[in-house]
Design a protein around this motif. Structure first.
Motif, short mmCIF file in Angstrom:
data_model
loop_
_atom_site.label_atom_id
_atom_site.label_comp_id
_atom_site.label_asym_id
_atom_site.label_seq_id
_atom_site.Cartn_x
_atom_site.Cartn_y
_atom_site.Cartn_z
N LYS B 110 0.83 -1.21 0.00
CA LYS B 110 0.00 0.00 0.00
C LYS B 110 0.86 1.25 0.00
CE LYS B 110 -2.95 1.77 3.06
NZ LYS B 110 -3.32 2.91 2.24
N SER B 111 0.55 2.17 -0.90
CA SER B 111 1.29 3.43 -0.95
C SER B 111 0.40 4.53 -1.49
CB SER B 111 2.53 3.27 -1.85
OG SER B 111 2.91 4.50 -2.41
N LEU B 135 -4.87 -6.45 1.42
CA LEU B 135 -6.17 -7.03 1.10
C LEU B 135 -7.16 -5.98 0.62
CD1 LEU B 135 -8.07 -9.39 0.87
CD2 LEU B 135 -8.52 -9.23 3.32
N GLY B 136 -7.23 -4.86 1.32
CA GLY B 136 -8.15 -3.80 0.91
C GLY B 136 -7.83 -3.28 -0.48
N GLU B 137 -6.54 -3.06 -0.74
CA GLU B 137 -6.13 -2.57 -2.06
C GLU B 137 -6.41 -3.62 -3.13
OE1 GLU B 137 -4.75 0.31 -3.16
OE2 GLU B 137 -4.37 1.34 -1.25
N GLN B 141 -8.64 -3.16 -6.34
CA GLN B 141 -8.03 -3.35 -7.66
C GLN B 141 -8.91 -4.27 -8.50
OE1 GLN B 141 -4.35 -5.65 -8.01
NE2 GLN B 141 -3.67 -4.38 -9.73
N LEU B 142 -9.43 -5.35 -7.88
CA LEU B 142 -10.34 -6.24 -8.61
C LEU B 142 -11.58 -5.48 -9.05
CD1 LEU B 142 -10.33 -9.59 -6.56
CD2 LEU B 142 -9.02 -9.03 -8.62
N ALA B 143 -12.05 -4.57 -8.20
CA ALA B 143 -13.27 -3.82 -8.52
C ALA B 143 -12.99 -2.63 -9.43
CB ALA B 143 -13.93 -3.34 -7.22
N LYS B 144 -11.73 -2.46 -9.79
CA LYS B 144 -11.30 -1.33 -10.62
C LYS B 144 -11.72 0.00 -10.02
CE LYS B 144 -11.13 -4.00 -14.88
NZ LYS B 144 -11.51 -5.28 -14.22
N ALA B 152 -7.85 2.31 5.23
CA ALA B 152 -8.78 1.20 5.01
C ALA B 152 -9.40 1.40 3.63
CB ALA B 152 -9.86 1.18 6.09
N PRO B 153 -8.62 1.05 2.59
CA PRO B 153 -9.01 1.44 1.23
C PRO B 153 -10.35 0.87 0.76
CG PRO B 153 -7.00 0.09 1.22
CD PRO B 153 -7.31 0.38 2.64
N ALA B 154 -10.76 -0.27 1.32
CA ALA B 154 -12.01 -0.88 0.85
C ALA B 154 -13.12 -0.75 1.89
CB ALA B 154 -11.77 -2.35 0.51
#
Ligand code: SF4
Lengths: 214, 469
Positions: B110-111, B135-137, B141-144, B152-154
């Protein structure tokens, strides 16, 4: 690209109201801000270390002497049905160990399907229940991350009160740091699915310390 | 969906109506806040550390050139390479050059800086394959999508959505069952990503700190993904911005005591890793090349200006966790990389106020962000400063400006002001007496659309003041 570098330094100095490097910070700067930022410990360092590590799902087994190390290991392996195939670091604390003949011991970097690793440590930090591991030919970093179970053998005299004490010991230990200094506080975890904490995200699912209190 | 910081209002409105998003936000609400409160309460020295942290960061910024040069020297001395990038494009070029012409399998830790410079797009455009490993990233990424929170990116995704996403994307690896439990979801991601970890050429991570004393980069993760990303591949590249440098390991310790507590309420994150140079000659694992790409991207100009304080930010996320606006709309509505209060300051400063003019106004000035910010960053003051700039540069709507000018005209003339307020209070008080409130008012439909205006009762404040003095 030296041009980008020069431009960045030029802009920084411009913003700081200088055209050149300027005098290095006086060595007294730290004294000026010095207030004690090291949290007071509520317990004796060793007890605090154990308490803190256990409160983040790490486990600790305290033993009296290194002669009961194999028994302690066997007990842990047995309790979690981990088998007796181990990837072991050759840290001093493990160097002279006599492994039971029927155990399968592998040294060197961890492999993708290694189940259990046993390593030593450079220090333990009472403040947070953290274990400090240095990379070296005898202690490859992959051992700390690839296996499902990571077991660390630590001597109680290696436990220091605060992170600052670790840095001090490091500075005395070697000029310059090794490639990797790992500060490990419990098993791998994630809360990325609905803020629910789940252990064993990418690193070890269990983190166990065998503490030799000689 | 392509979002932009200039379409904040529409995006916020959509977010408020998005039931799935609202469910996800409701789940997250409170968790971060409670955990932080407890962690801070358990550390009596918190305020002392906070004061020291601010001073040490200010000291570093005042000698930023010195510490960056020292850092560079020590990286080189330990066998690593430093690359400087003035802006996003230079940063991407630096990474592309390190990767070379062959298409590479790239792991990413993560960055936020890599988000800021749109690194993934630049790498994918020339054929490299990127796998986000946090995991969040990985989920987004899968969800574009882009991260909706800096730690907490997701956080905007519900478990059901993740189940669907994994089901659709992991079939190709032989995972045909739908995983619905958190443990099963995490296990499946672990297994899929483990394969990728073992077969990558390059690992790219960010850095929470750069240590000038030792030339080290430091990552802070709970999953261990950043570590696997940087020890397994042959090449480790770090992308970090200039203000991440601190003088010594001791200074990092001071900041670490604030970071985890403010972010997740932990006393210490599971893995704090200090990396110095490539693997040593006799080491048996670790990367053979170590590169640090140091990115400016507008920060050197913030030094010493009215947004200077923002350079102390350690990206803990506490300000957004405590922001009522963020909690209501989530991070995507902000339209660019950084959401919440810190994003409302950074986005206009970094991409231009004219491209983000609604962000400074989308704030109730309740002050909670500044209260919880471990680095004592006066976020509301800076948002107010941005509002002043908007007004000066005529970026606000004509109606708002005219109304403000009219108010200013009256406010500077006490007699006139008192006459007007007295008259308004009397008239509104009379008309509103029956219901005690107004559901709609001419000229104020924007305000009454979402709330009622209480009818004034009795006299104005100044009248009462005079009476009771
Ligand atoms: S502005 Fe303060 S609270 Fe917000 S992310 Fe930065 S350090 Fe944390």
């Amino acid at each position: 690209m030296s041009t980008a570098r020069e431009a960045i330094f030029r802009r920084i100095r411009q913003s700081l109201g200088r055209t050149d490097r300027g005098a290095p910070p006086p060595s007294s700067w730290r004294a000026a801000l010095e207030s004690d930022v090291r949290p007071r410990l509520d317990r004796e360092p060793v007890d605090n270390f154990v308490h803190k590590l256990e409160s983040v799902s790490g486990t600790v087994q305290r033993i009296d002497s290194s002669s009961s190390l194999i028994d302690a290991l066997a007990e842990h392996l047995d309790r979690h049905r981990l088998g007796t195939r181990l990837s072991a670091a050759e840290y001093p604390v493990l160097a002279g160990i006599e492994w039971p003949a029927e155990w399968e011991i592998h040294t060197g970097p961890a492999r993708g399907d290694d189940r259990v690793s046993v390593t030593g440590a450079f220090a333990g930090v009472a403040e947070t229940g953290t274990v400090v591991i240095l990379s070296s030919p005898e202690s490859p970093t992959t051992l700390n991350f690839l296996p499902d179970d990571h077991i660390v053998v630590l001597r109680s005299e290696q436990i220091v009160a605060h992170l600052e004490d670790v840095w001090q010991r490091l500075r005395e230990h070697t000029p310059g740091l090794p490639r990797t200094v790992n500060l490990i506080t419990g098993p791998s975890r994630t809360a990325d699915v609905e803020q629910t904490i789940q252990l064993g995200a990418h690193g070890p699912r269990r983190f166990h310390v065998i503490l030799i209190e000689a | 969906m392509q979002r932009s910081a200039s379409a904040f209002k529409q995006q916020a409105e959509l977010a408020l109506r998005d039931e799935v998003l609202q469910r996800a936000l409701a789940k997250a609400k409170g968790g971060f806040v409670d955990k932080r409160r407890l962690a801070v309460a358990n550390l009596p020295e918190f305020e002392t550390i906070r004061t020291a942290a601010k001073s040490l960061k200010e000291h570093t910024l005042a000698h930023l050139d010195f510490y960056l040069e020292q850092f560079e020297q020590r990286v080189v001395a330990s066998g690593g390479q430093v690359h400087w990038a003035g802006n996003a494009q230079e940063a991407c070029s630096a990474v592309l050059e390190i990767l070379g012409d062959q298409p590479r399998q790239v792991l990413k830790g993560k960055s936020m800086v890599s988000e800021e410079i749109s690194l993934n797009a630049a790498l994918e455009a020339v054929g490299h394959t990127i796998v986000e490993t946090d995991l969040g990233e990985y989920i987004i990424q899968l969800a574009k999508e882009r991260p909706s929170h800096i730690i907490a990116p997701a956080v905007h995704k519900t478990r059901d959505q993740i189940t669907d996403l994994f089901h659709a994307e992991h079939v190709k690896y032989g995972y045909t069952e739908r995983v619905t439990e958190v443990k099963a979801i995490v296990d499946e991601a672990r297994a899929v990503l483990r394969e990728k970890f073992l077969n990558a050429d390059v690992g790219i991570t960010g850095a929470n700190f750069l240590i000038a004393e030792t030339g080290s980069t430091v990552i802070v993760t709970n999953e261990g993904n950043g570590d696997l990303s940087q020890i397994l591949p042959r090449v480790h590249i770090v992308t970090a911005s200039i203000e991440k440098v601190v003088p010594t390991l001791d200074d990092m310790a001071t900041l670490l005591r604030l970071l985890a507590r403010s972010a997740t309420g932990q006393e210490m994150t599971s893995y704090n890793t200090i990396s110095t140079g490539p693997r040593r000659e006799s080491d048996r694992d670790g990367p053979q090349e170590f590169h640090v790409v140091i990115v400016d991207n507008g920060r050197s100009e913030m030094l010493g200006n009215e947004f200077h304080d923002m350079l102390r930010c350690i990206r803990c996320g506490a300000c957004m966790n405590h922001c009522p606006v963020y909690s209501a709309i989530g991070g995507h509505a902000y339209g660019w990389v950084y959401p919440g209060p810190m994003g409302s300051v950074l986005t206009p400063v970094m991409i231009g106020l004219e491209n983000a003019r609604d962000l400074p106004t989308a704030c109730t000035l309740n002050g909670r962000c500044a209260e919880v910010c471990p680095m004592s960053i006066p976020l509301p003051d800076m948002l107010r400063e941005l509002r002043v700039k908007e007004h000066e540069r005529k970026l606000t709507g004509a109606r708002t400006r005219i109304a403000l000018q009219a108010w200013a005209f009256a406010a500077r003339r006490p007699m006139l002001y008192q006459t007007i307020t007295r008259w308004f209070t009397a008239v509104l008080g009379r008309f509103g007496a029956r219901n005690g409130r107004f559901r709609s008012l001419p000229f104020a439909s924007g305000w009454t659309q979402a709330r009622d205006l209480p009818a004034p009762q009795g006299a104005t404040f100044q009248q009462q003041w005079r009476r009771h003095r």
